[in-house]
Design an enzyme around this catalytic site. Structure first.
Site, short mmCIF file in Angstrom:
data_model
loop_
_atom_site.label_atom_id
_atom_site.label_comp_id
_atom_site.label_asym_id
_atom_site.label_seq_id
_atom_site.Cartn_x
_atom_site.Cartn_y
_atom_site.Cartn_z
N ASP A 1 119.96 -92.30 -66.92
CA ASP A 1 119.70 -92.79 -68.66
C ASP A 1 121.33 -93.46 -68.96
O ASP A 1 122.52 -93.12 -68.47
CB ASP A 1 119.77 -91.87 -69.35
CG ASP A 1 120.47 -90.62 -69.60
OD1 ASP A 1 120.93 -90.12 -68.67
OD2 ASP A 1 120.95 -90.18 -70.68
N GLU B 1 121.38 -87.29 -69.73
CA GLU B 1 122.85 -86.95 -69.68
C GLU B 1 123.38 -87.38 -70.96
O GLU B 1 124.32 -86.73 -71.62
CB GLU B 1 123.45 -87.20 -68.49
CG GLU B 1 124.90 -86.64 -68.12
CD GLU B 1 125.90 -87.23 -69.11
OE1 GLU B 1 127.03 -86.96 -69.45
OE2 GLU B 1 125.81 -88.53 -69.68
N GLU C 1 130.35 -89.20 -61.80
CA GLU C 1 130.86 -89.95 -62.84
C GLU C 1 132.01 -90.48 -62.72
O GLU C 1 132.88 -90.18 -61.85
CB GLU C 1 130.90 -88.75 -64.04
CG GLU C 1 129.89 -88.21 -64.56
CD GLU C 1 129.11 -89.18 -65.68
OE1 GLU C 1 129.75 -90.31 -65.82
OE2 GLU C 1 128.18 -88.32 -66.30
#
Length: 441
Positions: free
Chosen positions: A97, A162, A186
């Site tokens: 997302d 997230e 990340e």
């Protein structure tokens, strides 16, 4: 018996697959997988289409895939390479997302076309964090392409939501997908991030007494009967007290891997008005009313070594101490609520000598990179694993402008992270020895 040069094999495989890696990332960026919570029409999110594409891709690679809806039209994927057990399962986590593109006029490229300029791939979600998702997938593809047998499963957790609190990863864990360690890819500019502060969202509600603003003089000057109490003015005393607490934390408490002041108390939302409905002021468009209800919503970040309950007690004590100094607030104390909108991230404090950290450092060293250790200053899904006692680390590529215009990821960094992750997985499963070679019969 001949020595197997895994470093050379990984290097050659990634170089051979560079175009494939780039094209897969371009495919992912072109899906407008905006978190539906940020859309006027939630059904416009293309998260489901993206996850269906990835399901088909991962099945073609030879992985087993579990796909299910966390929310309607918002599915998770867990893809696995099966080993001999799940005792030492390594998890690679990434979210698909993204936030909206924002003001299109501020982009110099189309945020959904995944254009490449000067070695950078541009687009919404390119850095945060579809590049990391692609690196994770390439680890599995490498192992599948070479037919590497694992002593335990390898799981890819490819999740939604997230950007709005982490419901996707929590759903994965609730479904029973656990492991012995997790790497969340990340973007970290290639640094190794074994720690992350905890986060609370809290609301402080302050009551007053509504009245007409024409008679405000009666409420603030002596000689009149006070009939109104301005909740905003009372709330300002709370904000001053919590700001002083923040400064005390920043000046006197440190973590060696985080910048000074990372333990912050941000009053991010303040609403006031007359009446209350569903916990917030009801009439907020009439300044002729002296407001009788004010809410302050806080984002409270604390250090990886600190305890959540201690932080709550300190914050509440600061609010109470401010209230004691005011005659109205003494009789009508502010109310503190925790877990606002379900946001309550546990801290992450993985030791530097833990295997999940060491395998990445060893992988970097094998390619001539000196590991740099830092703390992750934001919060991400690694927190949910830490909350279930699964040690984790954050490690990902170099890029810029996450959540902003012209977001991009450096492609050379993407290739580097992919190589390091593959070596890390080989080390985790005992296939790669300490000298980066393993004997082959």
């Amino acid at each position: 018996m001949a020595a197997k040069d895994w470093k050379g094999i990984v290097q050659e495989w990634v170089e051979h697959n560079q175009q494939h890696i780039v094209e897969l990332l371009q495919e992912l960026v072109r899906f407008k997988s905006v978190n539906p919570n940020f859309l006027e029409r939630p059904e416009a999110s293309e998260s489901d289409k993206l996850q269906e594409f990835l399901k088909d891709y991962l099945l073609s690679v030879g992985l087993t895939v579990d796909k299910w809806d966390v929310y309607e039209g918002q599915p998770n994927l867990v893809a696995s390479i099966k080993g001999k057990s799940r005792d030492n399962t390594l998890i690679l986590n990434g979210h698909v997302d993204v936030v909206p593109e924002g003001d299109m006029s501020r982009w110099s490229v189309d945020p959904w076309k995944a254009e490449i300029h000067g070695g950078r791939l541009y687009g919404r979600g390119s850095m945060d964090m579809k590049a990391g998702v692609v690196s994770n997938i390439m680890v599995a593809k490498f192992l599948a392409d070479l037919g590497v047998e694992l002593n335990s499963d390898l799981d890819l957790h490819i999740v939604i939501d997230e950007e709005n609190g982490g419901a996707g990863t929590r759903a994965v864990l609730d479904r029973g997908y656990r492991g012995a360690g997790v790497i969340v890819t990340e973007p970290t500019d290639g640094t190794v991030n074994p720690v992350e502060g905890g986060l609370h969202w809290a609301r402080v509600s302050v009551k007053g007494v509504a009245a007409h603003s024409a008679w405000r003089y009666r409420h603030i000057y002596p000689g009149y009967e006070r009939t109104g109490v301005n909740a905003i003015e009372k709330a300002m005393k709370i904000i001053q007290a919590t700001s002083e607490l923040e400064r005390d934390w920043g000046l006197n408490r440190r973590h060696p891997l985080l910048p000074p002041g990372a333990n912050a108390i941000n009053a991010g939302v303040m609403l006031a008005g007359a009446g209350v409905k569903n916990g917030i002021p009801e009439t907020i468009t009439n300044p002729a009313i002296i407001p009788d209800y004010c809410v302050i919503e806080y984002d409270i970040k604390y250090l990886p070594t600190e305890n959540s309950e201690d932080i709550k007690r300190e914050f509440e004590a600061a609010v109470s101490a401010a209230a004691i100094t005011d005659s109205w607030l003494r009789e009508n104390p502010p109310i503190v609520e925790w877990g606002l909108r379900g946001v309550d991230f546990p801290p992450v404090n993985t030791p530097l000598d833990h295997d999940i950290v060491k395998i990445i450092a060893d992988g970097q060293a094998a390619f001539g990179i000196s590991p740099v250790y830092q703390g992750f200053v934001a919060v991400c899904d690694v927190a949910w694993y830490a909350g279930r006692n699964i040690p984790g680390v954050i490690y990902g590529p170099v890029g810029a402008q996450p959540h902003g215009p012209d977001e991009y990821v450096e492609l050379d960094s993407l290739f580097e992270v992919t190589k390091v992750l593959i070596l890390s997985a080989l080390k985790w499963y005992g296939i790669l020895g300490g000298d980066e070679k393993e004997k082959e019969c």
